[in-house]
Design a protein around this motif. Structure first.
Motif, PDB file in Angstrom:
ATOM      1  N   GLU A 138       2.272  -4.433  -0.301  1.00  0.00           N
ATOM      2  CA  GLU A 138       3.698  -4.452   0.546  1.00  0.00           C
ATOM      3  C   GLU A 138       4.751  -5.426  -0.184  1.00  0.00           C
ATOM      4  OE1 GLU A 138       4.085  -2.478   2.481  1.00  0.00           O
ATOM      5  OE2 GLU A 138       1.771  -2.133   3.144  1.00  0.00           O
ATOM      6  N   ARG A 141       5.988  -2.960  -2.625  1.00  0.00           N
ATOM      7  CA  ARG A 141       7.125  -2.128  -2.086  1.00  0.00           C
ATOM      8  C   ARG A 141       8.410  -2.393  -1.450  1.00  0.00           C
ATOM      9  NH1 ARG A 141       2.051   0.637  -1.259  1.00  0.00           N
ATOM     10  NH2 ARG A 141       1.290  -0.619   0.268  1.00  0.00           N
ATOM     11  N   THR A 142       8.515  -3.813  -1.848  1.00  0.00           N
ATOM     12  CA  THR A 142       9.692  -4.665  -1.455  1.00  0.00           C
ATOM     13  C   THR A 142      10.449  -4.792  -2.898  1.00  0.00           C
ATOM     14  OG1 THR A 142       8.912  -5.974   0.002  1.00  0.00           O
ATOM     15  CG2 THR A 142      10.975  -6.644  -0.899  1.00  0.00           C
ATOM     16  N   LYS A 220       5.408   4.444  10.833  1.00  0.00           N
ATOM     17  CA  LYS A 220       5.182   3.670   9.401  1.00  0.00           C
ATOM     18  C   LYS A 220       5.521   4.728   8.492  1.00  0.00           C
ATOM     19  CE  LYS A 220       1.916   1.760   6.267  1.00  0.00           C
ATOM     20  NZ  LYS A 220       0.412   1.513   6.030  1.00  0.00           N
ATOM     21  N   SER A 224       8.852   5.141   5.907  1.00  0.00           N
ATOM     22  CA  SER A 224       8.610   4.638   4.538  1.00  0.00           C
ATOM     23  C   SER A 224       9.180   5.724   3.496  1.00  0.00           C
ATOM     24  CB  SER A 224       7.129   4.776   4.308  1.00  0.00           C
ATOM     25  OG  SER A 224       6.489   3.745   4.972  1.00  0.00           O
ATOM     26  N   GLN A 249      10.318  -3.711   4.073  1.00  0.00           N
ATOM     27  CA  GLN A 249       9.058  -4.035   3.213  1.00  0.00           C
ATOM     28  C   GLN A 249       8.936  -5.549   3.197  1.00  0.00           C
ATOM     29  OE1 GLN A 249       7.879   0.186   2.644  1.00  0.00           O
ATOM     30  NE2 GLN A 249       6.902  -2.021   2.134  1.00  0.00           N
ATOM     31  N   GLY A 252       7.132  -6.172   5.862  1.00  0.00           N
ATOM     32  CA  GLY A 252       5.859  -5.724   5.732  1.00  0.00           C
ATOM     33  C   GLY A 252       4.696  -6.673   4.929  1.00  0.00           C
ATOM     34  N   ILE A 253       5.271  -7.295   4.091  1.00  0.00           N
ATOM     35  CA  ILE A 253       4.683  -8.219   3.107  1.00  0.00           C
ATOM     36  C   ILE A 253       4.109  -9.290   4.259  1.00  0.00           C
ATOM     37  CG2 ILE A 253       4.517 -10.279   1.320  1.00  0.00           C
ATOM     38  CD1 ILE A 253       7.132  -8.935   0.111  1.00  0.00           C
ATOM     39  N   ALA A 256       1.259  -7.594   6.289  1.00  0.00           N
ATOM     40  CA  ALA A 256       0.228  -7.252   5.453  1.00  0.00           C
ATOM     41  C   ALA A 256      -0.663  -8.556   5.310  1.00  0.00           C
ATOM     42  CB  ALA A 256       0.332  -6.683   4.308  1.00  0.00           C
ATOM     43  N   GLY A 299       9.239  -3.896   9.984  1.00  0.00           N
ATOM     44  CA  GLY A 299       8.424  -3.872   8.783  1.00  0.00           C
ATOM     45  C   GLY A 299       6.979  -4.627   9.002  1.00  0.00           C
ATOM     46  N   PHE A 303       3.409  -2.749   8.930  1.00  0.00           N
ATOM     47  CA  PHE A 303       2.531  -2.641   7.874  1.00  0.00           C
ATOM     48  C   PHE A 303       1.149  -3.791   7.952  1.00  0.00           C
ATOM     49  CE2 PHE A 303       6.302  -1.040   6.176  1.00  0.00           C
ATOM     50  CZ  PHE A 303       5.934  -0.002   5.337  1.00  0.00           C
TER      51      PHE A 303
END
Length: 376
Positions: A138, A141-142, A220, A224, A249, A252-253, A256, A299, A303
């Motif tokens: 993630e 993806r950022t 998601k 995305s 994202q 999302g980090i 995750a 996010g 995720f």
């Protein structure tokens, strides 16, 4: 076995470097649509072309059980980087589909053995290990969309190719670090009877897991791919869309990173319930408020289920984790491809706002399926 943090971080680094380039499609998609003059349905086929090699996941899982699969992890960042970088300079729609298919093959080879390696290095804390692994993905993806925004501002779409050198350097580094490593679970033989027995044992689990994912993943994967397109349709620039995507994202980090850890503490099912409610709620808030300040929270919930589902899968008792993971990835990428096509068709005919509304409802409807999933 103790948690081997340095080795978990190494494989997580591999995930980070690889997925930086996988993350480039969404932020450059508005530019590709304008450049090639394609529809949203045609644009959705880009993502499907990238995910199509997932159909071969079970076969590649068997290959991984019979070979030293570390080389899949080593080579993938370079191959994916070059394929995605070339998207910035091609003019042909069909050539772009081919490049994305090659990137998909590379991604498939990478994602089969890497979670099994994380499982090996995590000992009894597989949720924690999967959180490190997925948080790295993630993070990529950022960083990927932010890099794309910077490169597009300086050199235009063609400048994306310049990023490929980072993937090549990463593969060289991974070779140096992993050249003496032999996977613990590498099997010298994986016979047809074992394949049938394994499939018979795990089929009920994956049918129920797949049913949950089919509904839960709609939010998601719709966002995305199409969030930057949605924002550009509402008057924002491609650079703004890439930055907004990166902000989502970034949330999302954290999702995750903490999702797997939370599931170790409160259980996998409760963690998935928490995720489904939060994702639906914050997607609805984003559509109502139309504010990028909602995106980090959205996010986080979108995720946070990824490490939980991976940990759930690796809770299965098996001595062939590469093959088991290949089945999970086969279902994961297959379902995500269907969702992206579904979102593209709906977006073209109903608009992306209505598509995201439907996605929020379907994610909420995934909740009853959580309680059907069992690893025993």
């Amino acid at each position: 076995m103790k948690f081997q943090k340095s080795k978990v971080l190494l494989i997580s680094f591999a995930h980070f470097t690889h997925d930086i380039f996988s993350a480039l499609l969404a932020p450059i998609l508005p530019l590709l649509i304008d450049k090639m003059g394609i529809t949203l349905t045609q644009a959705s086929l880009f993502d499907i072309a990238r995910k199509l090699p997932a159909l071969f996941n079970p076969v590649l899982g068997i290959v991984a059980e019979r070979t030293n699969a570390k080389y899949f992890v080593i080579l993938a960042p370079a191959v994916t980087a070059i394929s995605m970088g070339l998207l910035g300079v091609v003019n042909s729609y069909f050539l772009a589909l081919l490049l994305l298919f090659i990137a998909g093959i590379s991604a498939t080879f990478f994602h089969i053995p890497s979670p099994a390696m994380i499982k090996e290095f995590s000992g009894d804390e597989s949720g924690k290990g999967m959180s490190y692994f997925m948080a790295a993905g993630e993070s990529a993806r950022t960083i990927g969309p932010l890099l794309a925004a910077a490169v597009i501002s300086m050199w235009g779409l063609e400048g994306i190719l310049r990023l490929s050198v980072l993937g090549i350097i990463a593969s060289i580094f991974l070779y140096i670090k992993l050249k003496d490593y032999t996977p613990k679970y590498q099997a010298k033989k994986f016979e047809t009877t074992q394949i049938k027995d394994t499939l018979r044992k795990v089929s009920p689990f994956f049918i129920k897991l797949g049913s949950f994912m089919m509904l839960n993943y709609t939010s998601k994967f719709s966002l995305s791919l199409f969030l930057p397109v949605y924002l550009t349709q509402h008057g924002k620039s491609a650079e703004f869309g890439a930055i907004a995507f990166g902000i989502m994202q970034a949330g999302g980090i954290l999702g995750a990173f903490f999702g797997g850890r939370i599931s170790d503490k409160i259980g996998r099912k409760k963690a998935l319930l928490f995720q489904a409610i939060g994702a639906s709620l914050f997607l609805a808030l984003f559509l109502v408020m139309n504010s990028i300040f909602v995106l980090p929270f959205l996010g986080f919930f979108l995720f946070s289920q990824s490490p939980v589902l991976l940990a759930f899968t690796h809770d299965l008792k098996t001595d062939t984790p590469n093959f088991i993971n290949s089945l999970y990835m086969f279902i994961n990428f297959g379902i995500s491809s269907l969702i992206v096509l579904f979102a593209g068709i709906l977006g073209q005919h109903l608009g992306l706002f209505k598509t995201f509304e439907i996605a929020a409802i379907l994610t909420l409807l995934s909740i009853p399926f959580i309680y059907t999933i069992k690893t025993q």
